[in-house]
Enzyme design. Structure first.
Site, PDB file in Angstrom:
ATOM      1  N   GLU A 102     -52.939 -19.366  10.320  1.00 49.12           N
ATOM      2  CA  GLU A 102     -52.779 -20.867  11.197  1.00 49.12           C
ATOM      3  C   GLU A 102     -52.056 -20.109  12.634  1.00 49.12           C
ATOM      4  OE1 GLU A 102     -53.544 -23.297  12.742  1.00 49.12           O
ATOM      5  OE2 GLU A 102     -53.057 -24.773  10.955  1.00 49.12           O
ATOM      6  N   ASP A 103     -52.002 -20.887  13.683  1.00 46.83           N
ATOM      7  CA  ASP A 103     -51.681 -19.900  14.952  1.00 46.83           C
ATOM      8  C   ASP A 103     -50.479 -20.916  14.625  1.00 46.83           C
ATOM      9  OD1 ASP A 103     -52.349 -22.953  15.037  1.00 46.83           O
ATOM     10  OD2 ASP A 103     -52.640 -22.953  17.109  1.00 46.83           O
ATOM     11  N   ILE A 104     -49.773 -22.628  14.136  1.00 48.20           N
ATOM     12  CA  ILE A 104     -48.516 -22.284  13.424  1.00 48.20           C
ATOM     13  C   ILE A 104     -48.151 -23.986  13.268  1.00 48.20           C
ATOM     14  CG2 ILE A 104     -49.188 -23.982  15.714  1.00 48.20           C
ATOM     15  CD1 ILE A 104     -46.114 -24.184  16.762  1.00 48.20           C
ATOM     16  N   ASP A 106     -46.260 -27.344  12.969  1.00 49.04           N
ATOM     17  CA  ASP A 106     -45.419 -27.752  13.597  1.00 49.04           C
ATOM     18  C   ASP A 106     -44.550 -29.081  12.428  1.00 49.04           C
ATOM     19  OD1 ASP A 106     -43.450 -29.083  15.694  1.00 49.04           O
ATOM     20  OD2 ASP A 106     -45.876 -30.577  16.110  1.00 49.04           O
ATOM     21  N   THR A 107     -45.132 -29.964  12.136  1.00 48.49           N
ATOM     22  CA  THR A 107     -44.886 -31.056  11.097  1.00 48.49           C
ATOM     23  C   THR A 107     -45.376 -30.611  10.008  1.00 48.49           C
ATOM     24  OG1 THR A 107     -47.239 -32.199  11.455  1.00 48.49           O
ATOM     25  CG2 THR A 107     -45.501 -32.728  12.469  1.00 48.49           C
ATOM     26  N   GLY A 108     -46.057 -30.073   9.733  1.00 41.25           N
ATOM     27  CA  GLY A 108     -46.663 -29.219   8.036  1.00 41.25           C
ATOM     28  C   GLY A 108     -47.545 -30.252   8.402  1.00 41.25           C
ATOM     29  N   THR A 110     -50.983 -30.938   8.197  1.00 40.33           N
ATOM     30  CA  THR A 110     -52.470 -30.315   8.441  1.00 40.33           C
ATOM     31  C   THR A 110     -52.159 -29.311   7.178  1.00 40.33           C
ATOM     32  OG1 THR A 110     -52.040 -29.733  10.644  1.00 40.33           O
ATOM     33  CG2 THR A 110     -54.505 -29.222   9.098  1.00 40.33           C
ATOM     34  N   ASP A 162     -52.440 -24.022  23.067  1.00 41.98           N
ATOM     35  CA  ASP A 162     -52.835 -24.573  24.459  1.00 41.98           C
ATOM     36  C   ASP A 162     -52.731 -25.529  24.637  1.00 41.98           C
ATOM     37  OD1 ASP A 162     -54.342 -26.236  21.907  1.00 41.98           O
ATOM     38  OD2 ASP A 162     -55.365 -27.661  23.820  1.00 41.98           O
TER      39      ASP A 162
END
Ligand code: IMP
Ligand code: MG
Length: 180
Positions: A102-104, A106-108, A110, A162
């Protein structure tokens, strides 16, 4: 590296190309030793992870496969709420050693919703490798097994990530200027 303006937002240089490449190479070496003889299957999550997946996979020297998926979320029934499905997962993952790319995180959200679905298909093991993690933004608990950079809670751009579709082609990572 100099500042970049996209849709009136200013982004300043944050992680240079050489440092990104160094971290990805070190991660590949670690995975090469952890997964020797296990023929892992990397599952890269599009769009954001395409550069990370490509550079990492070039430095994988053990026998390994890679596939690319897209995650689509749709509204399920009242009880199931949002449902996330994988498009393009055409390899049977049963008894395979899986590494999600995964790229990142964030909130987790996904990964928190997607991982149990993969776990249901009974892989031999299931781990997550991310380029970036924002620990201060993460509200859904997520074990992150491999991580290149732990970063502050600021919007980042470049190296696959992006802003409204643009900026993915940048070789470096930029962060939104002045935001907290
Ligand atoms: P989550 O909040 O962990 O579920 O992250 C969902 C997705 O949001 C990530 O896979 C990225 O595609 C996107 N995202 C989160 N933070 C950023 C950022 O700082 N820049 C660009 N995309 C981001
Ligand atoms: Mg993503």
């Amino acid at each position: 590296m100099s500042e970049i303006t996209l849709f009136n937002k200013v982004f300043e240089p944050y992680l240079p190309e050489s440092l990104i490449q160094e971290k990805i190479y070190a991660l590949a070496e670690l995975i090469n030793s952890d997964y020797e003889g296990k023929k892992p299957l990397f599952i890269a999550v599009l769009n954001g992870s395409f550069m990370f997946a490509s550079d990492l996979f070039k430095s994988i020297t053990i026998e390994a496969e890679i596939c690319f998926i897209k995650l689509a979320s749709y509204k399920g029934s009242k009880s199931t709420g949002q449902v996330i499905t994988a498009i393009g997962l055409d390899i049977d993952i049963t008894n395979r050693h899986i590494i999600i790319l995964e790229d990142i995180i964030d909130t987790g959200k996904t990964m928190h919703e997607f991982m149990p679905q993969l776990q249901n298909q009974q892989p031999a093991s299931l781990k997550v490798a991310v380029l970036l993690h924002k620990p201060d933004a993460t509200i859904f608990p997520m074990p992150i097994d491999y991580c290149c950079f732990s970063i502050p809670n600021r919007f980042v751009l470049g190296f696959g990530l992006d802003y409204d579709g643009f900026g993915r082609n940048l070789k470096e990572i930029y962060q939104l200027k002045g935001a907290e």
